[in-house]
Design a protein around this motif. Structure first.
Motif, PDB file in Angstrom:
ATOM      1  N   ARG A  86       0.804  -1.219   0.000  1.00 10.12           N
ATOM      2  CA  ARG A  86       0.000   0.000   0.000  1.00 10.12           C
ATOM      3  C   ARG A  86       0.841   1.274   0.000  1.00 10.12           C
ATOM      4  NH1 ARG A  86      -2.996   0.887   4.333  1.00 10.12           N
ATOM      5  NH2 ARG A  86      -4.522   2.063   3.113  1.00 10.12           N
ATOM      6  N   ALA A  87       2.143   1.134   0.218  1.00 14.65           N
ATOM      7  CA  ALA A  87       3.005   2.316   0.304  1.00 14.65           C
ATOM      8  C   ALA A  87       3.194   2.954  -1.072  1.00 14.65           C
ATOM      9  CB  ALA A  87       4.359   1.934   0.900  1.00 14.65           C
ATOM     10  N   SER A  88       2.986   4.265  -1.145  1.00 13.32           N
ATOM     11  CA  SER A  88       3.138   4.980  -2.416  1.00 13.32           C
ATOM     12  C   SER A  88       4.412   5.820  -2.459  1.00 13.32           C
ATOM     13  CB  SER A  88       1.921   5.886  -2.654  1.00 13.32           C
ATOM     14  OG  SER A  88       1.744   6.786  -1.566  1.00 13.32           O
ATOM     15  N   ASP A  89       4.993   6.116  -1.286  1.00 11.31           N
ATOM     16  CA  ASP A  89       6.212   6.919  -1.222  1.00 11.31           C
ATOM     17  C   ASP A  89       7.443   6.019  -1.311  1.00 11.31           C
ATOM     18  OD1 ASP A  89       7.397   9.736  -0.287  1.00 11.31           O
ATOM     19  OD2 ASP A  89       8.460   8.141   0.791  1.00 11.31           O
ATOM     20  N   ASP A  90       8.382   6.380  -2.173  1.00 15.36           N
ATOM     21  CA  ASP A  90       9.564   5.538  -2.392  1.00 15.36           C
ATOM     22  C   ASP A  90      10.420   5.397  -1.135  1.00 15.36           C
ATOM     23  OD1 ASP A  90       8.836   5.125  -4.985  1.00 15.36           O
ATOM     24  OD2 ASP A  90      10.148   6.676  -5.824  1.00 15.36           O
ATOM     25  N   ASN A  91      10.593   6.486  -0.407  1.00 12.86           N
ATOM     26  CA  ASN A  91      11.412   6.433   0.803  1.00 12.86           C
ATOM     27  C   ASN A  91      10.768   5.533   1.854  1.00 12.86           C
ATOM     28  OD1 ASN A  91      13.565   7.274   2.641  1.00 12.86           O
ATOM     29  ND2 ASN A  91      11.959   8.433   3.695  1.00 12.86           N
ATOM     30  N   LEU A  92       9.451   5.674   2.027  1.00  9.52           N
ATOM     31  CA  LEU A  92       8.735   4.809   2.971  1.00  9.52           C
ATOM     32  C   LEU A  92       8.854   3.357   2.546  1.00  9.52           C
ATOM     33  CD1 LEU A  92       6.841   4.381   5.391  1.00  9.52           C
ATOM     34  CD2 LEU A  92       4.912   4.792   3.834  1.00  9.52           C
ATOM     35  N   SER A  93       8.718   3.103   1.272  1.00 14.37           N
ATOM     36  CA  SER A  93       8.816   1.739   0.759  1.00 14.37           C
ATOM     37  C   SER A  93      10.187   1.137   1.052  1.00 14.37           C
ATOM     38  CB  SER A  93       8.544   1.732  -0.744  1.00 14.37           C
ATOM     39  OG  SER A  93       8.604   0.413  -1.255  1.00 14.37           O
ATOM     40  N   ARG A  94      11.242   1.931   0.845  1.00 16.54           N
ATOM     41  CA  ARG A  94      12.599   1.431   1.112  1.00 16.54           C
ATOM     42  C   ARG A  94      12.790   1.108   2.591  1.00 16.54           C
ATOM     43  NH1 ARG A  94      14.046   5.409  -2.726  1.00 16.54           N
ATOM     44  NH2 ARG A  94      14.444   6.936  -1.065  1.00 16.54           N
ATOM     45  N   ARG A  95      12.275   1.974   3.453  1.00 13.69           N
ATOM     46  CA  ARG A  95      12.426   1.738   4.890  1.00 13.69           C
ATOM     47  C   ARG A  95      11.600   0.531   5.342  1.00 13.69           C
ATOM     48  NH1 ARG A  95      12.512   7.192   8.354  1.00 13.69           N
ATOM     49  NH2 ARG A  95      13.187   5.635   9.886  1.00 13.69           N
ATOM     50  N   LEU A  96      10.454   0.345   4.732  1.00 16.40           N
ATOM     51  CA  LEU A  96       9.649  -0.841   5.048  1.00 16.40           C
ATOM     52  C   LEU A  96      10.351  -2.110   4.565  1.00 16.40           C
ATOM     53  CD1 LEU A  96       6.035   0.423   4.213  1.00 16.40           C
ATOM     54  CD2 LEU A  96       6.880  -0.260   6.472  1.00 16.40           C
ATOM     55  N   LEU A 236       7.930   0.738  14.289  1.00 18.99           N
ATOM     56  CA  LEU A 236       9.061   0.766  13.347  1.00 18.99           C
ATOM     57  C   LEU A 236       9.694   2.149  13.261  1.00 18.99           C
ATOM     58  CD1 LEU A 236       7.443  -1.284  10.429  1.00 18.99           C
ATOM     59  CD2 LEU A 236       9.145  -2.107  12.071  1.00 18.99           C
ATOM     60  N   GLU A 237       9.171   3.103  14.060  1.00 21.69           N
ATOM     61  CA  GLU A 237       9.647   4.488  14.072  1.00 21.69           C
ATOM     62  C   GLU A 237       9.527   5.124  12.687  1.00 21.69           C
ATOM     63  OE1 GLU A 237      13.591   4.454  15.710  1.00 21.69           O
ATOM     64  OE2 GLU A 237      12.898   3.920  17.716  1.00 21.69           O
ATOM     65  N   LEU A 238       8.382   4.897  12.049  1.00 19.93           N
ATOM     66  CA  LEU A 238       8.135   5.435  10.714  1.00 19.93           C
ATOM     67  C   LEU A 238       6.907   6.338  10.681  1.00 19.93           C
ATOM     68  CD1 LEU A 238       8.734   2.208   8.541  1.00 19.93           C
ATOM     69  CD2 LEU A 238      10.301   4.125   8.899  1.00 19.93           C
ATOM     70  N   THR A 239       6.383   6.696  11.846  1.00 19.40           N
ATOM     71  CA  THR A 239       5.141   7.464  11.917  1.00 19.40           C
ATOM     72  C   THR A 239       5.222   8.769  11.135  1.00 19.40           C
ATOM     73  OG1 THR A 239       4.627   6.536  14.088  1.00 19.40           O
ATOM     74  CG2 THR A 239       3.498   8.567  13.469  1.00 19.40           C
ATOM     75  N   HIS A 240       6.351   9.454  11.216  1.00 20.13           N
ATOM     76  CA  HIS A 240       6.476  10.778  10.598  1.00 20.13           C
ATOM     77  C   HIS A 240       7.150  10.731   9.231  1.00 20.13           C
ATOM     78  CE1 HIS A 240       5.059  12.429  14.335  1.00 20.13           C
ATOM     79  NE2 HIS A 240       6.038  11.839  15.008  1.00 20.13           N
ATOM     80  N   THR A 241       7.314   9.547   8.695  1.00 18.81           N
ATOM     81  CA  THR A 241       7.888   9.408   7.354  1.00 18.81           C
ATOM     82  C   THR A 241       6.853   9.820   6.311  1.00 18.81           C
ATOM     83  OG1 THR A 241       9.254   7.556   8.115  1.00 18.81           O
ATOM     84  CG2 THR A 241       8.956   7.800   5.727  1.00 18.81           C
ATOM     85  N   ALA A 242       7.289  10.490   5.272  1.00 22.78           N
ATOM     86  CA  ALA A 242       6.377  10.914   4.206  1.00 22.78           C
ATOM     87  C   ALA A 242       5.625   9.709   3.643  1.00 22.78           C
ATOM     88  CB  ALA A 242       7.171  11.613   3.098  1.00 22.78           C
TER      89      ALA A 242
END
Length: 275
Positions: A86-96, A236-242
């Motif tokens: 469901r992730a659309s942001d590339d940075n979020l996807s990489r961190r996931l 995962l400490e990703l709450t504030h990730t774009a």
């Protein structure tokens, strides 16, 4: 077929489903294999819950608790897989993706642990040797018709889902989660006991009933993904990730709630194949 034999056949099939997918996970990190491994454990846990009244066996509760542990050990990896889709942001996807590697490492450690190995051996032994058929309770199982038992179970679960889904849109997340669990149990029970209803009419009704249950489960599952995403992202400490907020969008929830309510109406209107 008596209730004891039916239980043993179904339990063995669930265990086989898990072991086959576990084998795939031993040499890959395949998301579908992980999902099916979790499904098989959920099915087995649901079977234990559905059939609890059949047993007066000291090992029953222990095995059920161990199945809960193993299923939870696979949970984080599965939740991350869902968010990646469901992730659309590339940075979020990489961190996931990075978090996924750690989560699958934890899955591999759990599956290869002595605790998991012991559970598989104990389950196989318990199912096949069938000590639980001894004594008065076991003797009763040997003469109790499986179809009669199944109809009683299905009626009870159907009423729980039908009543629990009233005013579904207004339910809080926790109550909706409980409804989702009840719906899973009913869907699994319908699949477990479906072969006992052999006439053409019963078979057609069972197929339509499963389709209706799948529709309801899909909507409730998507709502649960939205509800659990904030907690998982925080862990995962990703709450504030774009892009993180897109995983639990309020507009998505509103649509899913109405779709779930419609799916529940379809479920209630679908004829029960066991009646």
């Amino acid at each position: 077929m008596n209730a004891a034999t039916a239980f043993a056949h179904i339990a063995a099939a669930c265990l086989k489903q898990f072991r086959l997918n576990e084998m795939v996970l031993s040499w890959s990190r395949d998301a579908d294999a992980l999902h099916q491994a979790r499904v098989s454990l959920r099915r087995l846990r649901s079977l234990f819950s559905i059939c609890k009244s059949l047993f007066a066996d000291s090992r029953f509760d222990h095995l059920r608790d161990e199945l809960r542990w193993l299923a939870s050990a696979l949970g984080n990896a599965r939740n991350i897989d869902v968010m990646i889709k469901r992730a659309s942001d590339d940075n979020l996807s990489r961190r996931l993706q990075a978090a996924r590697k750690d989560a699958y490492g934890a899955v591999e450690a759990s599956l290869s642990s002595v605790r998991a190995r012991s559970l598989m051996i104990d389950l196989a032994e318990w199912i096949s040797i069938r000590d639980w058929r001894s004594g008065e309770t076991g003797a009763a199982l040997l003469v109790r018709p499986s179809r009669k038992f199944a109809s009683t179970v299905l009626d009870k679960l159907w009423k729980k889902v039908a009543r629990g889904g009233r005013n579904l849109i207004d339910l809080d997340d926790e109550t909706r989660h409980e409804l989702r669990i009840s719906a899973k149990k009913l869907r699994y029970a319908a699949e477990f006991f479906g072969p006992l209803y052999e006439s053409k009419t019963e078979a057609k009704r069972q197929k339509r009933f499963i389709i209706a249950m799948e529709g309801l489960q899909d909507q409730l599952g998507s709502l649960n993904d939205l509800a659990t995403a904030p907690g998982m992202l925080a862990e995962l400490e990703l709450t504030h990730t774009a892009g993180a907020e897109d995983l639990f969008n309020a507009d998505d929830k509103e649509k899913l709630l109405h779709d779930a309510a419609e799916a529940h109406d379809i479920f209630v209107d679908t004829k029960r194949f066991w009646r």
